[in-house]
Write an enzyme that holds these catalytic residues in place. Sequence first.
Site, PDB file in Angstrom:
ATOM      1  NE  ARG A 172      -4.217  -1.785   0.885  1.00  0.00           N
ATOM      2  CZ  ARG A 172      -5.194  -1.746   1.791  1.00  0.00           C
ATOM      3  NH1 ARG A 172      -5.296  -0.721   2.616  1.00  0.00           N
ATOM      4  NH2 ARG A 172      -6.069  -2.717   1.859  1.00  0.00           N
TER       5      ARG A 172
ATOM      6  CG  ASP B 226     -14.409   7.530   3.800  1.00  0.00           C
ATOM      7  OD1 ASP B 226     -15.130   6.509   3.757  1.00  0.00           O
ATOM      8  OD2 ASP B 226     -13.162   7.467   3.939  1.00  0.00           O
TER       9      ASP B 226
END
Length: 286
Positions: A48, A157
């Site tokens: 990631r 979010d």
Amino acid sequence: MSPASKSQVHMKSAPSCAPETYAEIARILYAKTGINLPADNGSLVVSRLVKHLRALNLSDFESYLRWVGQPEHSEDLNTMISSLTTNTTRFYREPYHFDIFVEQQLPELMRKAKNGERIRLWSAGCSSGEEPYSLAATLLYHWPDVANYDVRILATDICAPALQTAESGRYPKGRLDAVPEPIRKLMLAEAHENDEMFTMPQAVRQLITVRYLNFMEPWPTKGPFQTIFCRNVAIYMDDKVQLTIWSGLIDLLPPQGLLFIGHSERLPPSQTDRVKLIDRTTFRRG
Ligand SMILES: C[S@@+](CC[C@H](N)C(=O)[O-])C[C@H]1O[C@@H](n2cnc3c(N)ncnc32)[C@H](O)[C@@H]1O
């Protein structure tokens, strides 16, 4: 030089992430977001974060950790955190929730709105927006003059790139495959025939407000929200953080308000007395 050795020269192998570096990255992520990374999963961190590490011209994760820890690099810390969130989502994910909403709550919301009440829905942990747009398009399909009433959907979010997509309302048409035909048609009302991408129609977009909201920071909203979708977010948290999320969300539900949670999520025992399970992973406040 043989082709194999040539490619060895050009291919930079990814640096590895030592267990103590992984533990520190996991600690920062937990402190900032409540997300609980599985113990000792350095390969996840490498896959990631390696792109970001390279973009910063850093050679190893120890230097990366020092870099994002400096106050002047807070933007890079945010990028690290966004890169470690799981943003998987789909239009009409867990489709039964939209049927339950239409059959068991929408008529009451319409009645209340027509009596002048303010109606607020919340997609909490909305990722790139597929969930709030599914809800908005469902609302508009069943309630074509919804814009005449005080009805809005809050979509929140913590992941900046996901929020940008949600704000743009722009998606590949291929992502609509699982959407029921009439809702799909409504979503594509302003699409150009030959384009692979489409933008949600204005009538859908104007129902949604997109905002940053981190469950681990003070929540800048007092509610109430008649409908809350918080699905597949708490699943990444430990029991303590889950309790903060579920109790905070239930506090914001008025009587008869509905909470929709992910199919593999459970409310903690201390919260189950505050709401009633009325259908699959759907709870009503008494
Ligand atoms: C797997 S997605 C779920 C999206 C959508 N609700 C669905 O079910 O399809 C989980 C989302 O939760 C967000 N998230 C993680 N930690 C969060 C926090 N502390 N506060 C708010 N959102 C968070 C992530 O950024 C991610 O977009």
